[in-house]
Scaffold this motif. Structure first.
Motif, PDB file in Angstrom:
ATOM      1  N   ALA A  77       0.825  -1.207   0.000  1.00  0.00           N
ATOM      2  CA  ALA A  77       0.000   0.000   0.000  1.00  0.00           C
ATOM      3  C   ALA A  77       0.856   1.253   0.000  1.00  0.00           C
ATOM      4  O   ALA A  77       1.919   1.298   0.608  1.00  0.00           O
ATOM      5  CB  ALA A  77      -0.921   0.007   1.217  1.00  0.00           C
ATOM      6  N   TYR A  78       0.359   2.272  -0.683  1.00  0.00           N
ATOM      7  CA  TYR A  78       1.025   3.578  -0.697  1.00  0.00           C
ATOM      8  C   TYR A  78       0.310   4.565   0.213  1.00  0.00           C
ATOM      9  O   TYR A  78       0.666   5.709   0.283  1.00  0.00           O
ATOM     10  CB  TYR A  78       1.061   4.135  -2.118  1.00  0.00           C
ATOM     11  N   GLY A  79      -0.722   4.148   0.884  1.00  0.00           N
ATOM     12  CA  GLY A  79      -1.502   5.033   1.737  1.00  0.00           C
ATOM     13  C   GLY A  79      -2.971   4.689   1.640  1.00  0.00           C
ATOM     14  O   GLY A  79      -3.351   3.598   1.224  1.00  0.00           O
ATOM     15  N   ARG A  80      -3.804   5.659   2.000  1.00  0.00           N
ATOM     16  CA  ARG A  80      -5.247   5.449   1.983  1.00  0.00           C
ATOM     17  C   ARG A  80      -5.730   5.207   0.551  1.00  0.00           C
ATOM     18  O   ARG A  80      -5.308   5.871  -0.382  1.00  0.00           O
ATOM     19  CB  ARG A  80      -5.934   6.695   2.542  1.00  0.00           C
ATOM     20  N   SER A  81      -6.614   4.237   0.376  1.00  0.00           N
ATOM     21  CA  SER A  81      -7.187   3.989  -0.943  1.00  0.00           C
ATOM     22  C   SER A  81      -8.668   4.333  -0.926  1.00  0.00           C
ATOM     23  O   SER A  81      -9.324   4.276   0.114  1.00  0.00           O
ATOM     24  CB  SER A  81      -6.988   2.539  -1.365  1.00  0.00           C
ATOM     25  N   GLU A  82      -9.154   4.710  -2.059  1.00  0.00           N
ATOM     26  CA  GLU A  82     -10.554   5.087  -2.205  1.00  0.00           C
ATOM     27  C   GLU A  82     -11.093   4.409  -3.461  1.00  0.00           C
ATOM     28  O   GLU A  82     -10.431   4.375  -4.498  1.00  0.00           O
ATOM     29  CB  GLU A  82     -10.667   6.607  -2.337  1.00  0.00           C
ATOM     30  N   THR A  83     -12.283   3.844  -3.345  1.00  0.00           N
ATOM     31  CA  THR A  83     -12.907   3.168  -4.471  1.00  0.00           C
ATOM     32  C   THR A  83     -14.241   3.821  -4.771  1.00  0.00           C
ATOM     33  O   THR A  83     -15.059   4.015  -3.874  1.00  0.00           O
ATOM     34  CB  THR A  83     -13.119   1.669  -4.156  1.00  0.00           C
ATOM     35  N   LEU A  84     -14.459   4.147  -6.038  1.00  0.00           N
ATOM     36  CA  LEU A  84     -15.744   4.651  -6.482  1.00  0.00           C
ATOM     37  C   LEU A  84     -16.597   3.458  -6.892  1.00  0.00           C
ATOM     38  O   LEU A  84     -16.129   2.559  -7.586  1.00  0.00           O
ATOM     39  CB  LEU A  84     -15.564   5.607  -7.660  1.00  0.00           C
ATOM     40  N   VAL A  85     -17.863   3.449  -6.470  1.00  0.00           N
ATOM     41  CA  VAL A  85     -18.741   2.299  -6.701  1.00  0.00           C
ATOM     42  C   VAL A  85     -20.000   2.754  -7.416  1.00  0.00           C
ATOM     43  O   VAL A  85     -20.670   3.702  -6.990  1.00  0.00           O
ATOM     44  CB  VAL A  85     -19.137   1.619  -5.362  1.00  0.00           C
ATOM     45  N   VAL A  86     -20.332   2.072  -8.514  1.00  0.00           N
ATOM     46  CA  VAL A  86     -21.561   2.330  -9.266  1.00  0.00           C
ATOM     47  C   VAL A  86     -22.316   1.015  -9.377  1.00  0.00           C
ATOM     48  O   VAL A  86     -21.778   0.024  -9.868  1.00  0.00           O
ATOM     49  CB  VAL A  86     -21.254   2.887 -10.679  1.00  0.00           C
TER      50      VAL A  86
END
Length: 199
Positions: free
Chosen positions: A139-148
């Motif tokens: 990991a490079y840090g916080r991850s964020e996922t967009l969900v549709v």
């Protein structure tokens, strides 16, 4: 489809059909005399719109995806972004109810993703977010996922690029897509999972 795209990080490599063995081989330029080297002479710049199959019937969430998707730069970008940092997840086993996911922490990519979804959907896209902050070795840090959650979009993307990170591929129709769609696909791939290396 059984087709492959062969790539090489050595710009001096030449691929071609050996005139004696009829094998497809890689040679140095100095050794490539007599090879039959494939050459692309023409690609069409127009193609009929992609027709979304009625996978879910009418009157449900499948209706939120346009029935005829133009093979244009926006659709190409969506496919490229999905190849780069996207995946399709099943919400329920045993049916065709999917969530389309895109790993994203860049505001510019999120804005383009939203614009492209507006282009392919019949109503304003509903995008939710998932956050992951568990540290791990890669990991490079916080991850964020967009969900549709649009099942027909999930089916379309699975048909075009496969399922799972290890199984993603270019669409089988890639070389016959219009130039603008191919350009968009490249843009989406670079925007989400690309890098520039200067040596």
């Amino acid at each position: 489809s059984g087709r492959q795209i062969l790539t090489d990080d050595d710009p001096r490599a030449v691929y071609g059909l050996d005139s004696e063995s009829y094998e497809f081989v890689r040679r140095r330029p100095s050794e490539s005399v007599g090879l039959f080297v494939p050459m692309l002479s023409h690609l069409p710049d127009n193609l009929s719109p992609y027709v979304v199959h009625d996978v879910l019937g009418s009157g449900n969430e499948g209706d939120r995806l346009k029935v005829h998707l133009q093979t244009d730069r926006e659709l190409g970008w969506l496919i490229g972004a999905h190849i780069g940092d996207g995946w399709v997840s099943s919400r329920c086993e045993g049916n065709e109810s999917y969530q389309v996911m895109l790993a994203c922490v860049d505001a510019g990519v999120e804005q383009r993703y939203t614009e492209v979804l507006r282009h392919v959907m019949t109503e304003e896209p509903k995008i939710s977010r998932r956050y992951e902050s568990k540290p791990n070795a890669t990991a490079y840090g916080r991850s964020e996922t967009l969900v549709v959650s649009v099942a027909a979009l999930g089916v379309f993307l699975r048909e075009q690029v496969g399922h799972g990170a290890a199984n993603k591929r270019l669409p089988s129709t890639y070389m016959s897509l219009p130039y603008e769609c191919r350009l968009g696909l490249f843009e989406g791939l670079i925007d989400t999972d690309g890098s520039v290396s200067i040596s």
